[in-house]
Design a protein around this motif. Structure first.
Motif, PDB file in Angstrom:
ATOM      1  N   PHE B 118       0.812  -1.217   0.000  1.00 39.18           N
ATOM      2  CA  PHE B 118       0.000   0.000   0.000  1.00 39.18           C
ATOM      3  C   PHE B 118       0.847   1.269   0.000  1.00 39.18           C
ATOM      4  O   PHE B 118       0.595   2.191  -0.763  1.00 39.18           O
ATOM      5  CB  PHE B 118      -0.929  -0.009   1.221  1.00 39.18           C
ATOM      6  CG  PHE B 118      -1.923   1.116   1.224  1.00 39.18           C
ATOM      7  CD1 PHE B 118      -3.103   1.010   0.534  1.00 39.18           C
ATOM      8  CD2 PHE B 118      -1.661   2.285   1.919  1.00 39.18           C
ATOM      9  CE1 PHE B 118      -4.025   2.035   0.530  1.00 39.18           C
ATOM     10  CE2 PHE B 118      -2.575   3.326   1.921  1.00 39.18           C
ATOM     11  CZ  PHE B 118      -3.757   3.195   1.222  1.00 39.18           C
ATOM     12  N   THR B 119       1.862   1.291   0.862  1.00 38.62           N
ATOM     13  CA  THR B 119       2.633   2.525   0.989  1.00 38.62           C
ATOM     14  C   THR B 119       3.457   2.826  -0.262  1.00 38.62           C
ATOM     15  O   THR B 119       3.973   3.924  -0.410  1.00 38.62           O
ATOM     16  CB  THR B 119       3.596   2.457   2.190  1.00 38.62           C
ATOM     17  OG1 THR B 119       4.348   1.247   2.076  1.00 38.62           O
ATOM     18  CG2 THR B 119       2.844   2.450   3.488  1.00 38.62           C
ATOM     19  N   MET B 121       2.228   2.369  -3.408  1.00 34.46           N
ATOM     20  CA  MET B 121       1.374   2.627  -4.562  1.00 34.46           C
ATOM     21  C   MET B 121       0.830   4.046  -4.468  1.00 34.46           C
ATOM     22  O   MET B 121       0.254   4.425  -3.465  1.00 34.46           O
ATOM     23  CB  MET B 121       0.251   1.584  -4.621  1.00 34.46           C
ATOM     24  CG  MET B 121       0.826   0.188  -4.771  1.00 34.46           C
ATOM     25  SD  MET B 121      -0.393  -1.132  -4.759  1.00 34.46           S
ATOM     26  CE  MET B 121      -0.984  -1.075  -6.429  1.00 34.46           C
ATOM     27  N   ARG B 122       1.047   4.812  -5.516  1.00 33.46           N
ATOM     28  CA  ARG B 122       0.745   6.239  -5.433  1.00 33.46           C
ATOM     29  C   ARG B 122      -0.334   6.712  -6.391  1.00 33.46           C
ATOM     30  O   ARG B 122      -0.747   7.863  -6.346  1.00 33.46           O
ATOM     31  CB  ARG B 122       2.003   7.063  -5.715  1.00 33.46           C
ATOM     32  CG  ARG B 122       3.236   6.573  -5.057  1.00 33.46           C
ATOM     33  CD  ARG B 122       4.077   7.714  -4.495  1.00 33.46           C
ATOM     34  NE  ARG B 122       5.102   7.175  -3.628  1.00 33.46           N
ATOM     35  CZ  ARG B 122       4.907   6.860  -2.374  1.00 33.46           C
ATOM     36  NH1 ARG B 122       3.721   7.058  -1.820  1.00 33.46           N
ATOM     37  NH2 ARG B 122       5.870   6.335  -1.642  1.00 33.46           N
ATOM     38  N   LYS B 123      -0.768   5.874  -7.302  1.00 32.53           N
ATOM     39  CA  LYS B 123      -1.723   6.347  -8.311  1.00 32.53           C
ATOM     40  C   LYS B 123      -3.039   6.750  -7.662  1.00 32.53           C
ATOM     41  O   LYS B 123      -3.540   6.073  -6.771  1.00 32.53           O
ATOM     42  CB  LYS B 123      -1.957   5.255  -9.346  1.00 32.53           C
ATOM     43  CG  LYS B 123      -0.737   4.996 -10.218  1.00 32.53           C
ATOM     44  CD  LYS B 123      -0.543   6.087 -11.254  1.00 32.53           C
ATOM     45  CE  LYS B 123       0.731   5.864 -12.053  1.00 32.53           C
ATOM     46  NZ  LYS B 123       1.938   6.241 -11.307  1.00 32.53           N
ATOM     47  N   ILE B 125      -7.160   8.246  -7.478  1.00 35.02           N
ATOM     48  CA  ILE B 125      -8.438   7.569  -7.703  1.00 35.02           C
ATOM     49  C   ILE B 125      -8.858   7.614  -9.168  1.00 35.02           C
ATOM     50  O   ILE B 125      -9.410   6.643  -9.693  1.00 35.02           O
ATOM     51  CB  ILE B 125      -9.521   8.184  -6.793  1.00 35.02           C
ATOM     52  CG1 ILE B 125     -10.834   7.425  -6.956  1.00 35.02           C
ATOM     53  CG2 ILE B 125      -9.728   9.659  -7.082  1.00 35.02           C
ATOM     54  CD1 ILE B 125     -11.791   7.648  -5.844  1.00 35.02           C
ATOM     55  N   GLU B 139      -0.008  -1.664 -10.608  1.00 34.95           N
ATOM     56  CA  GLU B 139      -0.450  -2.908  -9.974  1.00 34.95           C
ATOM     57  C   GLU B 139       0.482  -4.061 -10.355  1.00 34.95           C
ATOM     58  O   GLU B 139       0.935  -4.823  -9.506  1.00 34.95           O
ATOM     59  CB  GLU B 139      -1.883  -3.204 -10.415  1.00 34.95           C
ATOM     60  CG  GLU B 139      -2.443  -4.510  -9.879  1.00 34.95           C
ATOM     61  CD  GLU B 139      -3.212  -4.324  -8.590  1.00 34.95           C
ATOM     62  OE1 GLU B 139      -3.224  -3.186  -8.071  1.00 34.95           O
ATOM     63  OE2 GLU B 139      -3.784  -5.306  -8.104  1.00 34.95           O
TER      64      GLU B 139
END
Lengths: 358, 269
Positions: B118-119, B121-123, B125, B139
């Motif tokens: 999680f930490t 991944m920056r894309k 919404i 992903e």
């Protein structure tokens, strides 16, 4: 025989994470799309649109919305009816205030308005969970209905207190109003269902969806890997409310045309959508469709069977319908608490080996 | 025990990655942690041991932000850390596992470990709504790293199994995988071997040693199995009733009279 993974090798991560990993599923999906787009609009009539297809499509959107909140993020909500009313009244106010605004934008903006309202009522979720949150959202339900009933501005001070959808068209096709054709209304809703289901799938398969499920399954562990519970819960409330708001706007402007808020968006609506989500399957987009189909089709099917086939009096049939639906809900919850989606998965598991379950 | 090994590889630099300074933690009248200070060097395996109720888990909870101590400071990478929420601390590069497994029961092993990314991944919404392109790209890049973790922990066969259906030992391993997927600088393990049989303990010890030596991850662990602790850790902190009663290499701790007294009791004479 047809339904099998044998011989289908996945050689990349994108192939491995497809929505329909098995070829047969993919064909079925395209088949449904083609029938829905190219066949149904030509045979649709008022009865099918009014009794089955429009409610099914619109409730599907609401069910996907509630499923995002309850099924994926684990926040129970009983405010669905109220949020649908927000969508409906937002679309009404927009339609009457901006007569030139395209109906497409009206529906989408109504969704955004509902998202804002939903986020506000989602704030208590940061402090309370489970039953207590359900009660807090119940308060939202009653408050919103009271507000729309009480404040004349929302229904433009009409004498009856009802809101009536004016005629609006998309291109040359009338979508709302009494003269709209069922085919145009159907296609309009179909477009929204298709797009919103696709968006829901994309959101739930990636980072945001995993953060929701992490909050649902174990909020402490979710925090420890970097999920901000505030962002995760409120984004679930916002996106869920967007869906519910779009459903409410379509329900009012396209399906019903005229609405009295205490009738159309009562607590009953919240429960129906919640039943759809639970019967269909929590945490499954297919389940939202299955639940919506179950709750919409079953009464129609029962009425047809009992009244038209057996010739029973309408009132007895109507009461029997309640009993049967209630019984079926209990039956489903006992037999398969994970809903129709799980039954469907089991069926697919069985089909993989059929007819030789060695 | 493993100091010789380490100095050859040069992973242990005696640079503290984390310094705990005079931490005091009270719950009402109960003092859970009483003025404890110790440090964790970069690249070492640091064990925290002590009898039940000594305040070990409270110590980990202080380190990753669940508890806020009444007094004392936590220094991370040479900087004093302000009071932070657990998710902010996760973004600093501290991951942990729990004493009672805290996996996401409704998700598959793969999804659980992917959540650990999680930490990274920056894309936003909007790109996730569109999915094709940026979000899916991100992903699959992260999936590649997750697959490395899966290979490392030898759990390929349970990739798509919902973790609720897995046996205990494998669940522990998935949980370690979730923490590893975050590529933490400091990995906190709360009783990673509780309830395991000897073989599973050996496996888990091997994973911890490999994580430490292959990725250079600093490990701080709580464990009750003394054999394991003495074998794999570089330095040991001993706690009893919220106080620190020993600190040093496994050999020093083993011969420390206060530690022996805490574990075996003091004879009447």
């Amino acid at each position: 025989m047809l339904y099998r993974e044998v011989g289908e090798f996945k050689t990349s991560y994108s192939e491995d994470s497809q929505t329909f990993p098995i070829r047969f599923d993919k064909y079925r999906y395209f088949f449904v799309l083609i029938v829905g787009l190219l066949f149904v609009p030509f045979v649709i009539n008022d009865y099918w649109a009014g009794a089955v297809l429009l409610p099914f499509l619109i409730y599907s959107i609401a069910a996907i919305g509630l499923n995002i909140l309850t099924g994926y993020c684990g926040q129970v909500s009983l405010g669905t009816g109220g949020f649908m009313a927000v969508g409906a009244y937002a679309s009404y106010k927009l339609m009457t205030a901006f007569p030139d605004l395209n109906i497409l934008f009206i529906i989408i903006i109504s969704g955004f308005v509902t998202a804002i309202v939903g986020t506000l009522f989602g704030l208590p979720s940061l402090r309370i969970k489970g039953f207590y949150l359900a009660v807090a959202t119940l308060a939202a339900q009653f408050f919103l209905i009271w507000l729309f009933n009480k404040v004349g501005w929302f229904y433009n001070y009409s004498a009856s207190g009802m809101i009536t959808s004016p005629s609006r068209s998309l291109g040359t096709f009338l979508i709302t109003g009494p003269d709209a054709t069922p085919a145009a209304q159907y296609l309009f809703c179909f477009l929204f269902v298709f797009l919103l289901a696709w968006v829901a799938r994309n959101l739930t398969r990636g980072k945001i969806g995993r953060s929701w499920m992490a909050i649902r399954d174990m909020d402490i562990a979710a925090e420890i890997i970097g999920v901000n519970p505030l962002v995760a819960k409120l984004s679930a409330f916002a996106i869920s409310s967007f869906y519910v708001g779009v459903a409410g706007a379509l329900f009012f402007s396209v399906y019903l045309g005229a609405v009295e808020v205490t009738e159309a968006f009562s607590i009953q609506k919240s429960f129906i959508v919640l039943f759809m989500v639970i019967i269909g399957g929590l945490g499954s987009i297919f389940g939202s469709f299955a639940g919506a189909a179950f709750m919409v089709l079953l009464p129609v099917a029962l009425k047809n069977l009992l009244v038209l086939q057996f010739g029973w009096p309408v009132d007895i049939a109507a009461h029997l319908e309640f009993i049967i639906i209630g019984g079926l809900i209990v039956f489903f919850l006992i037999v398969e608490p994970h809903g129709l989606a799980q039954l469907w998965n089991l069926l697919k598991q069985k089909l993989r080996l059929w007819p030789f379950p060695y | 025990m493993r100091d010789a090994n380490k100095t050859i590889k040069g992973t242990m630099r005696n640079v503290p990655i984390m310094e705990i300074k005079n931490i005091v933690l009270r719950f009402g009248g109960v003092v859970a942690i009483q003025d404890i200070s110790f440090d964790i060097f970069e690249g070492e395996i640091r064990a925290i041991i002590g009898p039940n109720g000594a305040g070990k888990s409270s110590m980990l909870n202080v380190i990753n932000g669940f508890y806020h101590p009444q007094d004392g400071e936590v220094w991370f990478r040479g900087k004093k850390r302000a009071a932070m929420k657990p998710y902010q601390i996760a973004h600093q590069g501290i991951a942990r596992t729990f004493q009672n497994i805290a996996l996401f029961k409704g998700m598959t092993a793969l999804d659980n470990i992917m959540t650990g990314r999680f930490t990274h991944m920056r894309k936003g919404i909007w790109s996730q709504i569109i999915w094709r392109g940026a979000a899916s790209q991100e992903e699959y890049e992260n999936r590649e790293i997750v697959e490395k973790v899966i290979d490392f922990l030898e759990i390929q066969h349970i990739r798509k199994t919902p973790v609720g259906a897995l046996p205990y030992g494998l669940q522990k391993r998935v949980e370690l995988g979730r923490a590893l997927a975050a590529e933490p600088q400091l990995l906190l393990l709360d009783e990673p071997m509780a309830g395991m049989n000897v073989e599973e303990k050996e496996d888990m010890s091997r994973y911890i040693l490999d994580v430490n030596s292959e990725f250079g991850t600093t490990v701080a662990l709580i464990e009750h199995d003394m054999g394991v602790v003495m074998d794999i850790s570089d330095r040991v902190v001993v706690m009893d009733y919220g106080k620190k009663i020993g600190d040093g290499s496994p050999d020093e701790v083993r011969n420390n009279q206060a530690v022996i007294d805490a574990y075996l009791g003091i004879s009447e004479k």
